[in-house]
Design a protein around this motif. Structure first.
Motif, PDB file in Angstrom:
ATOM      1  N   LYS A 159       0.823  -1.203   0.000  1.00 37.88           N
ATOM      2  CA  LYS A 159       0.000   0.000   0.000  1.00 37.88           C
ATOM      3  C   LYS A 159       0.862   1.260   0.000  1.00 37.88           C
ATOM      4  O   LYS A 159       0.559   2.227  -0.696  1.00 37.88           O
TER       5      LYS A 159
ATOM      6  N   ARG B 116       2.189   1.717  -3.538  1.00 37.44           N
ATOM      7  CA  ARG B 116       1.164   2.258  -4.429  1.00 37.44           C
ATOM      8  C   ARG B 116       0.912   3.738  -4.144  1.00 37.44           C
ATOM      9  O   ARG B 116       0.691   4.533  -5.055  1.00 37.44           O
ATOM     10  N   GLY B 117       0.913   4.081  -2.907  1.00 41.94           N
ATOM     11  CA  GLY B 117       0.732   5.493  -2.567  1.00 41.94           C
ATOM     12  C   GLY B 117       1.840   6.364  -3.108  1.00 41.94           C
ATOM     13  O   GLY B 117       1.593   7.467  -3.618  1.00 41.94           O
TER      14      GLY B 117
ATOM     15  N   LEU C 122       3.695   5.692  -5.787  1.00 40.85           N
ATOM     16  CA  LEU C 122       3.522   5.763  -7.239  1.00 40.85           C
ATOM     17  C   LEU C 122       2.412   6.754  -7.606  1.00 40.85           C
ATOM     18  O   LEU C 122       2.545   7.533  -8.555  1.00 40.85           O
ATOM     19  N   GLY C 123       1.319   6.715  -6.840  1.00 40.99           N
ATOM     20  CA  GLY C 123       0.233   7.653  -7.108  1.00 40.99           C
ATOM     21  C   GLY C 123       0.665   9.094  -6.928  1.00 40.99           C
ATOM     22  O   GLY C 123       0.318   9.966  -7.744  1.00 40.99           O
ATOM     23  N   ARG C 124       1.436   9.352  -5.874  1.00 45.82           N
ATOM     24  CA  ARG C 124       1.918  10.711  -5.664  1.00 45.82           C
ATOM     25  C   ARG C 124       2.873  11.152  -6.767  1.00 45.82           C
ATOM     26  O   ARG C 124       2.838  12.303  -7.227  1.00 45.82           O
TER      27      ARG C 124
ATOM     28  N   VAL D 151       2.896  10.062  -9.923  1.00 46.65           N
ATOM     29  CA  VAL D 151       2.110  10.313 -11.136  1.00 46.65           C
ATOM     30  C   VAL D 151       1.387  11.647 -11.037  1.00 46.65           C
ATOM     31  O   VAL D 151       1.336  12.436 -11.993  1.00 46.65           O
ATOM     32  N   ALA D 152       0.812  11.919  -9.863  1.00 53.42           N
ATOM     33  CA  ALA D 152       0.118  13.198  -9.680  1.00 53.42           C
ATOM     34  C   ALA D 152       1.085  14.377  -9.820  1.00 53.42           C
ATOM     35  O   ALA D 152       0.750  15.399 -10.441  1.00 53.42           O
TER      36      ALA D 152
END
Length: 315
Positions: free
Chosen positions: A57, A60-61, A63-65, A67-68
């Protein structure tokens, strides 16, 4: 003796029973320890699984940050490019950085043909003067539409005039630049735009005079003199920048024909073409519907008189 042996046997039994109880206690304690170790092992495995899950988790967090953040940076760059108008103005500024005195001198030079064609003549690489001449030609066309008998319906014809003038300037300049490239002439696209744009000065003078003074003979005089001088200026400049008689003939003949025929089109055929376009798009110029009083026939008069007499006798 028998009693003594019995006492010894009881002591032995007591010893064996004590050792057996001790063994049972040790076994029970070992079983408890094993159970505790198993419980600890299961708890440790559960914690490791939870740690792995939390690690996924967290990854993934991250990676999300990332990408954002990348999307934010890309959007920021695009917005900065879209709103950086000053940089775009700096790109176009050299083509419009000219003094009014220079524009006036170039307007006069556009009516004077070049005598020396043995070396390449200088062409102004600015677009301010040509652009203003195109807008001036648009205004003269609109003035000519108002002074002529052309019926203007539903607004002005500015769009048609702008399309005609800018279409000629940009289209013929592009075509002549392509032809000059084929004929190996030393001229750039900006120089071609400037040359053809200043060549429209003769068109503006001719149309402005002939739209206000409606004499065909006067138009032909201005067409030959004023339009011819501006055309000769452009032809002489192109001749000085082209090598080869055949190439000069093709390039200069094409430019002279297009330039002189465009002036004829603007004077004679432009208004009729615009009227035809308006009739095609809007329909013919029909007069508005009007009510007209009609004469009452004789029969209706007799019927009305008879009806009136009958009503009078009845009363």
């Amino acid at each position: 003796q028998g009693g003594g042996s019995a006492v010894i046997d009881m002591e032995n039994m007591d010893d064996t029973s004590g050792s057996s109880f001790e063994d049972m206690g040790e076994m029970h304690q070992r079983m408890k320890e094993e159970e505790e170790e198993e419980a600890e092992g299961e708890a440790g495995a559960g914690e490791e699984e939870d740690g792995e899950f939390l690690g996924m988790k967290g990854l993934r967090g991250q990676l999300g940050r990332q990408v954002a953040d990348q999307m934010w940076q890309v959007g920021k760059r695009q917005a900065s490019r879209a709103f950086s108008l000053y940089a775009n103005i700096d790109i176009l500024r050299p083509y419009f950085d000219v003094e009014p005195v220079q524009v006036r001198a170039r307007l006069l030079e556009s009516m004077i043909p070049v005598k020396m064609i043995n070396f390449p003549q200088k062409i102004a690489g600015e677009l301010y003067g040509p652009l203003m001449l195109v807008f001036t030609l648009v205004a003269i066309l609109l003035h000519g539409m108002k002074t002529s008998d052309t019926i203007i319906r539903e607004g002005t014809l500015m769009g048609t005039a702008i399309g005609t003038c800018f279409g000629y300037w940009l289209g013929v300049s592009s075509f002549m630049y392509f032809l000059a490239y084929l004929c190996n002439a030393q001229i750039t696209m900006v120089q071609m735009l400037s040359l053809l744009g200043y060549g429209l000065f003769g068109h503006c003078i001719t149309l402005f005079v002939t739209y206000n003074i409606h004499f065909h003979s006067l138009f032909y005089i201005f067409w030959l003199v004023v339009g011819g001088l501006s055309t000769l200026r452009m032809v002489a400049v192109l001749v000085s920048r082209t090598v080869g008689h055949t190439q000069r003939l093709i390039l200069c003949g094409t430019l002279a024909a297009l330039h002189m025929l465009f002036l004829l089109y603007l004077h004679f055929a432009y208004h009729k073409v615009v009227e035809g376009i308006l009739d095609t798009l809007e329909g013919p110029n029909m007069p508005p519907f009007q009510r007209v009083a009609r004469d009452i026939p004789v029969v209706s008069n007799a019927v009305l008189n008879t009806t009136a007499k009958t009503i009078a006798l009845t009363l």
